[in-house]
Write an enzyme that holds these catalytic residues in place. Structure first.
Site, PDB file in Angstrom:
ATOM      1  N   HIS A  15      34.419  18.057  39.428  1.00  0.00           N
ATOM      2  CA  HIS A  15      34.878  16.833  40.088  1.00  0.00           C
ATOM      3  C   HIS A  15      35.266  17.105  41.542  1.00  0.00           C
ATOM      4  CE1 HIS A  15      34.991  14.511  36.303  1.00  0.00           C
ATOM      5  NE2 HIS A  15      35.205  15.703  35.784  1.00  0.00           N
ATOM      6  N   LYS A  54      46.130  42.771  62.698  1.00  0.00           N
ATOM      7  CA  LYS A  54      47.482  43.338  62.537  1.00  0.00           C
ATOM      8  C   LYS A  54      47.970  43.967  63.840  1.00  0.00           C
ATOM      9  CE  LYS A  54      46.708  45.868  58.733  1.00  0.00           C
ATOM     10  NZ  LYS A  54      46.943  46.687  57.526  1.00  0.00           N
ATOM     11  N   GLU A  95      36.099  41.946  50.959  1.00  0.00           N
ATOM     12  CA  GLU A  95      36.738  43.053  51.672  1.00  0.00           C
ATOM     13  C   GLU A  95      35.943  44.339  51.467  1.00  0.00           C
ATOM     14  OE1 GLU A  95      41.236  43.213  52.440  1.00  0.00           O
ATOM     15  OE2 GLU A  95      40.961  44.790  50.944  1.00  0.00           O
TER      16      GLU A  95
END
Length: 549
Positions: free
Chosen positions: A386, A514, A355
């Protein structure tokens, strides 16, 4: 701060030539040529943290040329600008002063000619008083019972930092149960509310403006749930506190503004855990431990602002990152903490870095023609071994890695920690030096097998090595050392932003989605077919409406 295109500097041109000389040099060669490489390429901080950057594809000449780049881009001036309260977040006309929040020396820091430290200290004192009342049980809920559970409602910086730190410092936690709600998906808060009792739960609503959609949606759902049990709205004040600056909206919600904890526009969200946003941390580990967290960060702030670049840890890590990102073409960095309590650390700095430095426009407003912020990801070891280490070891992409581990564990069960740390040490060795075909064939001979008959499998067992890593070994994960580690990464990100000529402290990239969501939301209220968007978005919305019933 000066606005300098790094690619136009003499240092960048010199680095480009140097890269041509270095691109085929191996880490194994560098160690073979210099038996003292570790001591030359490692730094110990405060006897609490060892940073070993020797397993990188760098020489002293590489670092000298990278330091020249930092000088030519006026990094020293930028550091001074930030610490002195200059408004270096120019797109929002704000100072950037998370360092003031942990300024334990209490020296004056001025914004617009006013010392901010008295206000910082006043909020800290208010957090101390409030937290002590909650932790001691002096604070009572609406039925006279003490608080047992705290639910932090926030998103982004109002959630990631407090959640990461409270998890990392679980060995220091008190009796209060901590919960974090961020996602606007109702499942998140519904699952938390199943675990808590309205009589003994405190909600912290973390939103500077008290208008953040996700946070306020969750806060109102929590309030509705609470009032179903409590009945009278006057009881809201005993079970809700606000981390905000909007006193009017806080009061209208039913929260006593005496329990509103303020912060300032010079505190960026992803740098806010040191502020009132960290109240959940204080409630979890106590105020004294929170002060230790601040003190560790302050110690790193002093190191960053006063140490010559050659031994300056945030600067060194930042420059090495630029070397890989902008010259080798590495697109990602992995953060791999070998400590289960640190399981949210990579996610925290995924936001912290991406960000901050995920920008395509430079500080002059021009589109850049070079790489800026890398993709950040990671999981705790040994789980990652793993899962995705296969690609790091034998894939076609370079993934520089930071390995982080404590020498002392909080849970000394049997030989668990020795096994964990043996993997920590082994992985960086394996990534650096690999395993040659000759070694693979010799292993077969040692087993009494003829490599020639197994030629079809030998290539798959070869490790090229030459994969770069940093190792960060902490003495122990304490509030102090964690504070220093977080500040190390914060200042690394800032350093890279300065050199890459971008604004690190705004985040305009979160806004468009938004805005569009606010436009779409009213369209979801009815069952009418939608045709106001592109065919894909129309099709998705209309199928959603058909399926929701």
């Amino acid at each position: 701060m000066k606005n300098i295109n790094p690619t136009q500097t003499a240092a960048w041109q010199a680095l480009q030539k140097h890269f041509d000389e270095m691109k085929d040099v191996t880490i194994a060669d560098l160690f073979a040529k210099d038996g003292d490489r570790f001591s030359k390429f490692s730094v110990t901080f405060d006897d609490q943290m060892l940073v070993d950057y020797s397993k990188n594809r760098i020489t002293e000449e590489t670092l000298a040329k990278l330091q020249d780049l930092a000088k030519e881009c006026d990094l020293a001036g930028a550091i001074k600008s930030m610490f002195s309260g200059e408004k270096i977040n120019r797109t929002e006309n704000r100072a950037v002063l998370h360092v003031a929040l942990r300024n334990r020396s209490n020296t004056p820091i001025l914004v617009d000619g006013k010392d901010v430290m008295p206000e910082v200290n006043a909020v800290l004192e208010k957090m101390k008083t409030f937290s002590e009342a909650i932790i001691s049980g002096e604070w009572k809920g609406y039925t006279g019972k003490a608080i047992t559970d705290v639910v932090n409602i926030g998103i982004g910086g109002s959630d990631l930092g407090p959640y990461m730190v409270t998890e990392a410092l679980r060995p220091y936690k008190n009796h209060l149960n901590m919960h974090f709600v961020s996602n606007v998906d109702g499942t998140h808060i519904a699952e938390v509310l199943k675990k808590v009792n309205p009589e003994t739960t405190l909600f912290l609503v973390a939103s500077k403006t008290f208008t953040t959609q996700e946070t306020m949606t969750n806060a109102h759902s929590a309030r509705d749930w609470f009032l179903k049990a409590a009945g009278d709205e006057k009881h809201v004040a005993k079970h809700f506190a606000a981390l905000s600056t909007n006193a009017k909206a806080v009061g209208e919600f039913g929260i006593d503004t005496a329990n509103m904890f303020e912060f300032w526009d010079w505190v960026g969200g992803r740098y806010s855990l040191w502020s009132a946003i960290g109240l959940s941390i204080v409630l979890s580990i106590g105020f004294d431990n929170f002060v230790e967290l601040l003190s560790g960060a302050h110690a790193m702030d002093k190191h960053f602002s006063t140490t010559p670049a050659e031994k300056n840890l945030p600067v060194l890590l930042a420059l090495i990152g630029i070397w890989y990102n902008n010259f080798f073409g590495a697109e990602t960095e992995a953060i791999l903490p070998y400590d289960q309590y640190m399981h949210r650390f990579a996610a925290y700095f995924q936001q912290g870095n991406m960000e901050s430095n995920g920008k395509y426009v430079d500080r002059n407003g021009n589109v850049v023609d070079y790489q800026t912020g890398p993709i950040i990801w990671g999981e705790p070891g040994t789980n990652g071994q793993h899962a995705f280490y296969q690609l790091i070891h034998q894939g076609t992409k370079m993934v520089p890695c930071d390995f982080i581990a404590p020498a002392i564990t909080h849970n000394p069960l049997s030989d668990h920690h020795q096994k964990l740390l043996s993997n920590f040490f082994a992985q960086t060795e394996a990534l650096a030096f690999g395993k040659s075909r000759e070694v693979v064939e010799q292993e077969y001979r040692d087993q009494g097998k003829d490599p020639a008959t197994l030629d079809y499998v030998v290539p798959f067992k070869v490790f090229e090595g030459n994969r770069p890593t940093n190792s960060i070994l902490l003495r122990e994960i304490t509030p102090f050392s964690l504070g220093a580690l977080i500040a190390l990464y914060e200042h690394k990100i800032f350093t890279q932003g300065v050199i890459l000529n971008i604004f690190t402290f705004d985040q305009w990239g979160v806004e468009l989605g938004k805005q569009l969501a606010n436009r779409i939301l009213p369209e979801l209220k009815d069952d009418k077919e939608i045709s106001s968007h592109d065919s894909s978005t129309n099709g998705l919305i209309n199928r959603y409406k058909a399926w929701r019933g």
